[in-house]
Design a protein around this motif. Structure first.
Motif, PDB file in Angstrom:
ATOM      1  N   GLU A  69       0.819  -1.233   0.368  1.00 44.62           N
ATOM      2  CA  GLU A  69      -0.323   0.036  -0.361  1.00 44.62           C
ATOM      3  C   GLU A  69       0.735   1.400  -0.434  1.00 44.62           C
ATOM      4  O   GLU A  69       0.741   2.219  -1.193  1.00 44.62           O
ATOM      5  N   TRP A  70       2.152   1.545   1.070  1.00 44.53           N
ATOM      6  CA  TRP A  70       3.006   2.752   0.720  1.00 44.53           C
ATOM      7  C   TRP A  70       3.623   2.238  -0.413  1.00 44.53           C
ATOM      8  O   TRP A  70       3.536   3.459  -1.105  1.00 44.53           O
ATOM      9  N   ILE A  71       4.227   0.829  -1.202  1.00 49.86           N
ATOM     10  CA  ILE A  71       4.496   1.583  -2.437  1.00 49.86           C
ATOM     11  C   ILE A  71       3.243   2.103  -3.594  1.00 49.86           C
ATOM     12  O   ILE A  71       3.867   3.414  -4.372  1.00 49.86           O
ATOM     13  N   ASN A  72       2.623   1.839  -3.132  1.00 51.11           N
ATOM     14  CA  ASN A  72       1.593   2.488  -4.474  1.00 51.11           C
ATOM     15  C   ASN A  72       0.852   4.011  -4.110  1.00 51.11           C
ATOM     16  O   ASN A  72       1.247   4.725  -5.102  1.00 51.11           O
ATOM     17  N   SER A  73       0.805   4.345  -3.112  1.00 53.76           N
ATOM     18  CA  SER A  73       0.489   5.882  -2.641  1.00 53.76           C
ATOM     19  C   SER A  73       2.040   6.207  -3.045  1.00 53.76           C
ATOM     20  O   SER A  73       1.889   6.988  -3.873  1.00 53.76           O
ATOM     21  N   GLN A  74       2.843   6.039  -3.192  1.00 52.05           N
ATOM     22  CA  GLN A  74       4.255   7.038  -3.632  1.00 52.05           C
ATOM     23  C   GLN A  74       3.654   6.945  -5.093  1.00 52.05           C
ATOM     24  O   GLN A  74       4.418   8.047  -5.502  1.00 52.05           O
ATOM     25  N   GLU A  75       3.720   5.611  -5.486  1.00 47.95           N
ATOM     26  CA  GLU A  75       3.500   5.915  -7.155  1.00 47.95           C
ATOM     27  C   GLU A  75       2.932   6.946  -7.387  1.00 47.95           C
ATOM     28  O   GLU A  75       3.430   7.254  -8.093  1.00 47.95           O
ATOM     29  N   ILE A  76       1.906   6.721  -6.880  1.00 52.94           N
ATOM     30  CA  ILE A  76       0.520   8.145  -7.679  1.00 52.94           C
ATOM     31  C   ILE A  76       0.682   8.700  -6.908  1.00 52.94           C
ATOM     32  O   ILE A  76       0.696  10.011  -7.638  1.00 52.94           O
ATOM     33  N   ARG A  77       1.443   9.845  -5.848  1.00 50.63           N
ATOM     34  CA  ARG A  77       2.093  11.309  -5.073  1.00 50.63           C
ATOM     35  C   ARG A  77       3.089  11.034  -6.781  1.00 50.63           C
ATOM     36  O   ARG A  77       3.276  12.341  -6.853  1.00 50.63           O
ATOM     37  N   GLU A  78       3.447  10.228  -6.762  1.00 51.57           N
ATOM     38  CA  GLU A  78       4.781  11.088  -8.353  1.00 51.57           C
ATOM     39  C   GLU A  78       4.623  11.158  -9.252  1.00 51.57           C
ATOM     40  O   GLU A  78       4.905  11.897  -9.773  1.00 51.57           O
ATOM     41  N   ALA A  79       3.264  10.185  -9.832  1.00 44.94           N
ATOM     42  CA  ALA A  79       2.305  10.962 -11.078  1.00 44.94           C
ATOM     43  C   ALA A  79       1.450  11.750 -10.980  1.00 44.94           C
ATOM     44  O   ALA A  79       1.625  13.098 -11.639  1.00 44.94           O
ATOM     45  N   GLU A  80       1.371  12.360  -9.506  1.00 44.78           N
ATOM     46  CA  GLU A  80       0.945  13.466  -9.629  1.00 44.78           C
ATOM     47  C   GLU A  80       1.845  14.716  -9.267  1.00 44.78           C
ATOM     48  O   GLU A  80       1.653  16.063 -10.711  1.00 44.78           O
ATOM     49  N   MET A  81       2.719  14.468  -8.474  1.00 38.90           N
ATOM     50  CA  MET A  81       3.804  15.627  -9.097  1.00 38.90           C
ATOM     51  C   MET A  81       4.121  15.893 -10.758  1.00 38.90           C
ATOM     52  O   MET A  81       4.594  16.991 -10.457  1.00 38.90           O
ATOM     53  N   GLU A  82       4.521  14.819 -11.411  1.00 37.74           N
ATOM     54  CA  GLU A  82       5.270  15.207 -13.374  1.00 37.74           C
ATOM     55  C   GLU A  82       3.709  15.923 -13.504  1.00 37.74           C
ATOM     56  O   GLU A  82       3.824  16.252 -14.138  1.00 37.74           O
ATOM     57  N   LEU A  83       2.758  15.627 -13.483  1.00 38.60           N
ATOM     58  CA  LEU A  83       1.497  15.917 -13.936  1.00 38.60           C
ATOM     59  C   LEU A  83       1.127  18.039 -14.100  1.00 38.60           C
ATOM     60  O   LEU A  83       1.276  18.269 -14.418  1.00 38.60           O
ATOM     61  N   GLN A  84       1.990  17.927 -12.000  1.00 38.37           N
ATOM     62  CA  GLN A  84       1.923  19.484 -12.003  1.00 38.37           C
ATOM     63  C   GLN A  84       2.795  19.945 -13.027  1.00 38.37           C
ATOM     64  O   GLN A  84       2.915  21.048 -12.626  1.00 38.37           O
ATOM     65  N   ASN A  85       3.643  19.419 -13.024  1.00 37.67           N
ATOM     66  CA  ASN A  85       5.330  20.020 -13.298  1.00 37.67           C
ATOM     67  C   ASN A  85       5.171  19.982 -15.009  1.00 37.67           C
ATOM     68  O   ASN A  85       6.365  20.451 -15.090  1.00 37.67           O
ATOM     69  N   LEU A  86       4.495  19.252 -15.659  1.00 38.80           N
ATOM     70  CA  LEU A  86       3.791  19.742 -17.598  1.00 38.80           C
ATOM     71  C   LEU A  86       3.999  21.015 -17.398  1.00 38.80           C
ATOM     72  O   LEU A  86       3.180  21.427 -17.001  1.00 38.80           O
TER      73      LEU A  86
END
Length: 100
Positions: A69-86
């Motif tokens: 669960e922690w790994i999945n939440s980290q992957e989701i946060r990284e994906a959200e950060m990448e979308l914000q930085n586009l």
């Protein structure tokens, strides 16, 4: 765990058989009470080892689920950060004509 559960049941059964003086289990008459007591203590020890091994096995599964669960939440946060930085792109003239 798979040895402790039947061992506990079997030792309890033998303890009761000796305690009630069953003829199917022969024990020297003067040590019948001591033999039954020893079998009950053995059954308790089997139950303790069963509880320890059960806890060890299934708490490990829970820990693995927490890590997943922690790994999945980290992957989701990284994906959200990448979308914000586009970078935001301005529509070109061709794209604006297509919208109209």
């Amino acid at each position: 765990m798979f040895i402790s559960a039947p061992g506990c049941v079997f030792m309890t059964y033998l303890g009761f058989m000796i305690a009630i003086g069953s003829e199917t289990v022969y024990v020297v008459p003067h040590s019948r009470i001591e033999g039954a007591f020893a079998l009950f203590i053995t059954a308790v020890l089997y139950a303790i080892f069963f509880a320890i091994s059960y806890n060890s096995e299934y708490s490990q599964v829970q820990r693995q689920q927490n890590v997943d669960e922690w790994i999945n939440s980290q992957e989701i946060r990284e994906a959200e950060m990448e979308l914000q930085n586009l970078p935001k792109q301005q529509p070109t003239e061709q794209q604006s004509e297509d919208f109209q």
